[in-house]
Design a protein around this motif. Structure first.
Motif, PDB file in Angstrom:
ATOM      1  N   HIS B   9       3.731  -8.205   1.007  1.00  0.00           N
ATOM      2  CA  HIS B   9       4.236  -7.688   2.248  1.00  0.00           C
ATOM      3  C   HIS B   9       5.094  -6.613   1.821  1.00  0.00           C
ATOM      4  O   HIS B   9       6.017  -5.526   2.922  1.00  0.00           O
ATOM      5  CB  HIS B   9       4.989  -8.586   2.759  1.00  0.00           C
ATOM      6  CG  HIS B   9       4.874  -9.390   3.440  1.00  0.00           C
ATOM      7  ND1 HIS B   9       3.746 -10.571   3.606  1.00  0.00           N
ATOM      8  CD2 HIS B   9       4.627  -9.625   5.534  1.00  0.00           C
ATOM      9  CE1 HIS B   9       3.031 -11.180   5.222  1.00  0.00           C
ATOM     10  NE2 HIS B   9       3.861 -10.855   5.944  1.00  0.00           N
ATOM     11  N   ARG B  84      -0.398  -3.372   2.537  1.00  0.00           N
ATOM     12  CA  ARG B  84       0.601  -4.642   2.238  1.00  0.00           C
ATOM     13  C   ARG B  84       0.428  -4.718   4.101  1.00  0.00           C
ATOM     14  O   ARG B  84      -0.656  -4.596   5.143  1.00  0.00           O
ATOM     15  CB  ARG B  84       1.993  -3.085   3.184  1.00  0.00           C
ATOM     16  CG  ARG B  84       2.607  -3.523   1.292  1.00  0.00           C
ATOM     17  CD  ARG B  84       3.634  -2.195   1.853  1.00  0.00           C
ATOM     18  NE  ARG B  84       5.191  -2.272   2.723  1.00  0.00           N
ATOM     19  CZ  ARG B  84       6.240  -2.379   2.938  1.00  0.00           C
ATOM     20  NH1 ARG B  84       5.840  -0.944   2.893  1.00  0.00           N
ATOM     21  NH2 ARG B  84       6.570  -3.032   3.557  1.00  0.00           N
ATOM     22  N   GLY B  86       1.872  -7.562   7.386  1.00  0.00           N
ATOM     23  CA  GLY B  86       3.790  -7.147   8.510  1.00  0.00           C
ATOM     24  C   GLY B  86       3.964  -5.987   8.895  1.00  0.00           C
ATOM     25  O   GLY B  86       3.579  -5.049   9.301  1.00  0.00           O
TER      26      GLY B  86
END
Lengths: 87, 161, 161, 87
Positions: B9, B84, B86
């Motif tokens: 994240h 990443r 999220g």
């Protein structure tokens, strides 16, 4: 000959079905990933919506991409999801 | 060869990842990096954010196997992929690839190979938030075409190395 | 489009150069960087250092005109080229290219185009210091072949963008 | 018709000639870069050594790469150097 299978759903397949995963008993007569999709699409409105255009749905057996004609075999986990859009 | 694959994240630090692959070794001559950034609009409409979803387990395994394939095709000294997941705001980094080799052709080709894979086959999905709601990003045919160029032969596109 | 060309003795900071091109803009989706590093050996023999010489004036003008050509061939949002001169020890960075675009194909192709130019036509010369003396590095035919791929047509090597 | 020209030398051309630059008067009858190289190579041992293999020497007129058949014209600065090895 039925066996327990974990199903996982991602992105809009997950949203349409309304859950990220579930365990099912593979019914007799369902041999391939494509047959499983057809069977799932008859389980209710949310499934019918998720699988309304089965050609765009991608699948993975035990974390490896597969085509719909692939036999389910002894799979432990089958995932359904839209085309990938990472990167 | 040193390889790192992470799905996280948190933001990442490109310079630190490059340093981790190159520091203290005398054989690295070429480093290529790719960074994917969240743009502020999509098809002309402003976006508030992207949300990235992945298939945990499968994503890591698949990226690792593609890094290994890149290492078998090109003489790499190191490779790092960080993606990443999220919610990601416009201007923030989404993902990065670093490849290190003695010479530039291998580093460039391996980075492009990994990017073409990540765009088309890695199990990640992007959703964009716009003023009128959230929409899942549709896959691009041109990405599939780009990915297809690696399967025809040995993955070498050029006569020159 | 923001472009920067610098020839300098001092080391550079890749992350700062990337940030200078991307910070505060919402249209950048893809950043490619290339960093050339001084290797610790050449043809199997250890080297103590490289010394880079350039043609002041011509080098800057030529690189700037090639950055402009890259910007006319690909939809770039920014490009930076920094090339060091003087004495450079193994493990130190020699030069870097950064290209920024909305999408990855343009950023990758423009970076490779600039690198092929810098390797073959930019007026820089490398001398290596070895235990038994200093030798000027010889040009590589394969670099000329790589540079030649951009002159045949429009500079697009792939069907895909 | 002679004019003053700055010559610049780089890398091993500079080392062999022993200086980085010099001003010369272009002699009558020297029309091209290649002719200038031939004329320079007769100026002494150091020049003969620098230009012993003229095919490998690259040239630039007023900071633009040129081939040996290029006329010197009104050039202000001509540079001679080995093949480039930057990057």
């Amino acid at each position: 000959m039925s066996h327990t299978l974990k199903l996982r759903y991602f992105a809009w397949v997950r949203e349409r079905i309304g859950k990220p995963e579930e365990d099912i008993e593979v019914p007799a007569g369902i041999a391939t990933v494509g047959e499983l999709m057809t069977w799932l699409s008859k389980r209710g409105e949310e499934y019918a919506y998720a699988f309304e255009n089965p050609k765009v749905i991608r699948a993975a057996i035990d974390r490896a991409h597969v085509k719909p004609h692939m036999p389910i075999g002894a799979a432990k986990e089958i995932a359904f999801f839209p085309p990938m859009t990472g990167g | 060869m040193k390889t790192t694959v992470r799905i996280q994240h948190e933001p990442f630090d490109l310079a630190a990842e490059v340093a981790a692959l190159t520091r203290g070794r005398g054989d690295a001559g070429a480093v290529v990096t790719f960074t994917g950034i969240c743009r502020g609009e999509e098809n002309g409409t402003p976006i508030a954010a992207l949300t990235l979803e992945h298939y945990p387990g499968m994503a890591e395994e698949e990226i690792e196997s593609h890094v290994a394939e890149a290492a078998s095709r090109w003489p790499l000294l190191g490779a790092t992929v960080i993606h990443r997941v999220g919610r990601i705001a416009p201007g923030e980094d989404i993902m990065m690839v670093v490849t290190v080799s003695a010479h530039r052709a291998a580093a460039f080709e391996a980075a492009e190979f990994l990017m073409d894979y990540l765009k088309t086959r890695a199990p990640f999905w992007k959703q964009v938030e716009k003023a009128d709601g959230k929409i899942w990003v549709e896959a691009k045919t041109q990405d599939d075409v780009a990915a297809g160029r690696w399967t025809a032969s040995s993955g070498k596109r050029h006569a020159a190395e």
